[in-house]
Design a protein around this motif. Structure first.
Motif, PDB file in Angstrom:
ATOM      1  N   ALA A  42       0.957  -1.082   0.015  1.00  0.00           N
ATOM      2  CA  ALA A  42       0.135   0.258  -0.162  1.00  0.00           C
ATOM      3  C   ALA A  42       0.899   1.394   0.209  1.00  0.00           C
ATOM      4  CB  ALA A  42      -0.871   0.099   1.058  1.00  0.00           C
ATOM      5  N   ASN A  43       2.085   1.262   0.737  1.00  0.00           N
ATOM      6  CA  ASN A  43       2.283   2.560   0.777  1.00  0.00           C
ATOM      7  C   ASN A  43       3.731   2.578  -0.295  1.00  0.00           C
ATOM      8  OD1 ASN A  43       1.947   2.967   3.361  1.00  0.00           O
ATOM      9  ND2 ASN A  43       3.946   2.352   4.508  1.00  0.00           N
ATOM     10  N   ARG A  44       4.038   1.628  -1.105  1.00  0.00           N
ATOM     11  CA  ARG A  44       4.746   1.489  -2.246  1.00  0.00           C
ATOM     12  C   ARG A  44       3.704   2.397  -3.795  1.00  0.00           C
ATOM     13  NH1 ARG A  44       8.453  -3.970  -3.324  1.00  0.00           N
ATOM     14  NH2 ARG A  44       9.442  -3.181  -0.926  1.00  0.00           N
ATOM     15  N   LEU A  45       2.731   2.007  -3.555  1.00  0.00           N
ATOM     16  CA  LEU A  45       1.464   2.079  -4.517  1.00  0.00           C
ATOM     17  C   LEU A  45       1.207   3.597  -4.157  1.00  0.00           C
ATOM     18  CD1 LEU A  45      -1.158  -0.942  -3.980  1.00  0.00           C
ATOM     19  CD2 LEU A  45      -0.419  -0.184  -6.151  1.00  0.00           C
ATOM     20  N   TYR A  46       1.442   3.916  -2.935  1.00  0.00           N
ATOM     21  CA  TYR A  46       0.583   5.576  -3.190  1.00  0.00           C
ATOM     22  C   TYR A  46       1.982   6.269  -3.111  1.00  0.00           C
ATOM     23  CZ  TYR A  46      -1.077  10.096  -0.634  1.00  0.00           C
ATOM     24  OH  TYR A  46      -1.463  11.557  -0.852  1.00  0.00           O
ATOM     25  N   ALA A  47       3.556   5.683  -2.911  1.00  0.00           N
ATOM     26  CA  ALA A  47       4.163   6.867  -3.216  1.00  0.00           C
ATOM     27  C   ALA A  47       4.341   7.033  -4.664  1.00  0.00           C
ATOM     28  CB  ALA A  47       5.615   5.283  -2.631  1.00  0.00           C
ATOM     29  N   TRP A  48       4.223   5.846  -5.838  1.00  0.00           N
ATOM     30  CA  TRP A  48       4.211   5.758  -6.925  1.00  0.00           C
ATOM     31  C   TRP A  48       2.659   7.108  -7.643  1.00  0.00           C
ATOM     32  CZ3 TRP A  48       0.329   3.117  -9.974  1.00  0.00           C
ATOM     33  CH2 TRP A  48       0.222   3.711 -11.063  1.00  0.00           C
ATOM     34  N   LEU A  49       1.287   7.147  -6.633  1.00  0.00           N
ATOM     35  CA  LEU A  49       0.494   7.775  -7.107  1.00  0.00           C
ATOM     36  C   LEU A  49       1.118   8.892  -6.759  1.00  0.00           C
ATOM     37  CD1 LEU A  49      -2.226   7.693  -7.945  1.00  0.00           C
ATOM     38  CD2 LEU A  49      -2.741   7.496  -5.654  1.00  0.00           C
ATOM     39  N   ALA A  50       1.831   9.493  -6.037  1.00  0.00           N
ATOM     40  CA  ALA A  50       2.516  10.349  -5.685  1.00  0.00           C
ATOM     41  C   ALA A  50       3.603  11.163  -6.113  1.00  0.00           C
ATOM     42  CB  ALA A  50       2.525  10.996  -3.816  1.00  0.00           C
ATOM     43  N   LYS A  56       6.889  17.692 -10.089  1.00  0.00           N
ATOM     44  CA  LYS A  56       6.893  19.150 -10.199  1.00  0.00           C
ATOM     45  C   LYS A  56       6.879  20.014  -8.670  1.00  0.00           C
ATOM     46  CE  LYS A  56       4.762  18.750 -13.593  1.00  0.00           C
ATOM     47  NZ  LYS A  56       5.641  18.270 -14.948  1.00  0.00           N
ATOM     48  N   LEU A  57       7.327  19.665  -7.781  1.00  0.00           N
ATOM     49  CA  LEU A  57       7.697  20.445  -6.194  1.00  0.00           C
ATOM     50  C   LEU A  57       8.781  20.538  -6.439  1.00  0.00           C
ATOM     51  CD1 LEU A  57       5.320  18.598  -3.384  1.00  0.00           C
ATOM     52  CD2 LEU A  57       5.163  20.815  -5.161  1.00  0.00           C
ATOM     53  N   PRO A  58       9.080  21.608  -5.271  1.00  0.00           N
ATOM     54  CA  PRO A  58      10.945  21.707  -5.716  1.00  0.00           C
ATOM     55  C   PRO A  58      11.409  20.789  -4.865  1.00  0.00           C
ATOM     56  CG  PRO A  58       8.908  23.662  -5.045  1.00  0.00           C
ATOM     57  CD  PRO A  58       8.482  22.582  -5.217  1.00  0.00           C
ATOM     58  N   GLU A  59      13.179  20.838  -4.900  1.00  0.00           N
ATOM     59  CA  GLU A  59      13.281  19.261  -5.207  1.00  0.00           C
ATOM     60  C   GLU A  59      13.915  19.360  -3.243  1.00  0.00           C
ATOM     61  OE1 GLU A  59      18.440  18.016  -4.978  1.00  0.00           O
ATOM     62  OE2 GLU A  59      17.591  18.892  -6.291  1.00  0.00           O
ATOM     63  N   GLY A  60      13.283  18.401  -2.317  1.00  0.00           N
ATOM     64  CA  GLY A  60      13.294  18.523  -1.137  1.00  0.00           C
ATOM     65  C   GLY A  60      12.012  18.505  -0.531  1.00  0.00           C
ATOM     66  N   SER A  61      11.082  19.025  -1.710  1.00  0.00           N
ATOM     67  CA  SER A  61       9.364  19.097  -1.339  1.00  0.00           C
ATOM     68  C   SER A  61       8.809  17.803  -1.001  1.00  0.00           C
ATOM     69  CB  SER A  61       8.695  19.859  -1.675  1.00  0.00           C
ATOM     70  OG  SER A  61       9.320  21.361  -2.013  1.00  0.00           O
ATOM     71  N   THR A  62       7.892  17.603   0.144  1.00  0.00           N
ATOM     72  CA  THR A  62       6.737  16.050   0.699  1.00  0.00           C
ATOM     73  C   THR A  62       5.662  16.351   0.784  1.00  0.00           C
ATOM     74  OG1 THR A  62       7.592  16.179   2.376  1.00  0.00           O
ATOM     75  CG2 THR A  62       8.658  15.154   1.807  1.00  0.00           C
ATOM     76  N   LEU A  63       4.720  15.711   0.588  1.00  0.00           N
ATOM     77  CA  LEU A  63       3.475  15.557   1.126  1.00  0.00           C
ATOM     78  C   LEU A  63       3.675  15.939   2.689  1.00  0.00           C
ATOM     79  CD1 LEU A  63       1.697  13.110  -1.488  1.00  0.00           C
ATOM     80  CD2 LEU A  63       2.386  15.162  -1.542  1.00  0.00           C
TER      81      LEU A  63
END
Length: 251
Positions: A42-50, A56-63
């Motif tokens: 599930a976590n890998r799927l979410y990382a792929w979806l995100a 497109k976000l600046p380098e180092g940005s996260t959800l």
């Protein structure tokens, strides 16, 4: 005789209910089996979806996770959605196995291609949204972010946004199937669809403006494929309309 007829009807209804229960249990069992199998990923799927947004976000940005339970429920919700999409052929087969005995031969001959086409078009719409539309949408949204504002999206809000996009494009790609069904049911004719092409194009652009973010590029990325799909549905309807119906339509 009356009692025998009533008993026969009651027995037939009971058989249908038992068959319906059996098909529902098989459908749910298949769905839950795939869902349980996807839970470890599930976590890998979410990382792929995100990834489309993170690119497109600046380098180092996260959800971010605003709610305490979001890191648990968001991947879980995504895993269930993926399981539902993955088992859709199995679910449709169970539905087909239940209703097929009551269909005529012509209906059976047409139902399977329509179901397969609807399934493939939905998958194509979701793939089109993920690989082409989402990068454009997130590129636009990050570009219009005011200076001094950090775009920090909640993981649950992001998931809901992406799922809505998937459903919008997946269902929009069902347009040819819907057109063929309307023609086969006799509600419209291919000539009426052809003559209403201008109104349909206007409606397509209205739908695209409603279901996509407020940028012209993403609206066109939905409107143009829907216009092409409308033409494909028109061609398919002309091919599948019965010969006698085509002759009556031309006369």
């Amino acid at each position: 005789m009356t009692n025998d007829a009533e008993s026969s009807v009651d027995g037939s209804l009971l058989d249908h209910l038992i068959e319906l229960r059996s098909r529902l249990l098989r459908a749910i069992a298949g769905l839950m089996l795939v869902f349980v199998g996807l839970l470890p990923f599930a976590n890998r799927l979410y990382a792929w979806l995100a990834q489309p947004l993170l690119d497109k976000l600046p380098e180092g940005s996260t959800l971010i996770a605003v709610e305490v339970a979001s890191p648990f429920f968001a991947p879980l919700k995504l895993a269930f959605f993926v399981a539902l999409i993955a088992t859709m052929p199995w679910l449709l087969y169970q539905l087909w196995a239940f209703v097929a005995p009551g269909l005529y031969r012509r209906e059976k001959r047409l139902a399977m291609p329509l179901l397969a086409s609807a399934l493939l078009l939905f998958y194509a719409g979701c793939a089109f949204a993920f690989f082409l539309v989402l990068p454009v949408v997130f590129g636009f949204l990050t570009a219009v972010t005011p200076d001094g504002v950090a775009m920090m999206t909640d993981i649950h809000a992001y998931l809901n946004f992406v799922l809505v996009i998937f459903l919008a494009f997946g269902l929009s790609f069902e347009l040819p199937v819907a057109m063929v069904i309307l023609v086969l049911m006799g509600w419209v004719t291919p000539n009426q669809l052809r003559e209403s092409r201008g109104y349909a194009i206007v409606g397509v652009f209205v739908v695209a403006a409603v279901v996509t973010p407020p940028d012209v590029v993403s609206q066109l990325m939905l409107a143009i494929p829907m216009c092409l799909l409308y033409e494909a549905g028109l061609i398919a309807a002309r091919m599948l309309v019965p010969a006698d119906g085509r002759a009556a339509e031309e006369s």
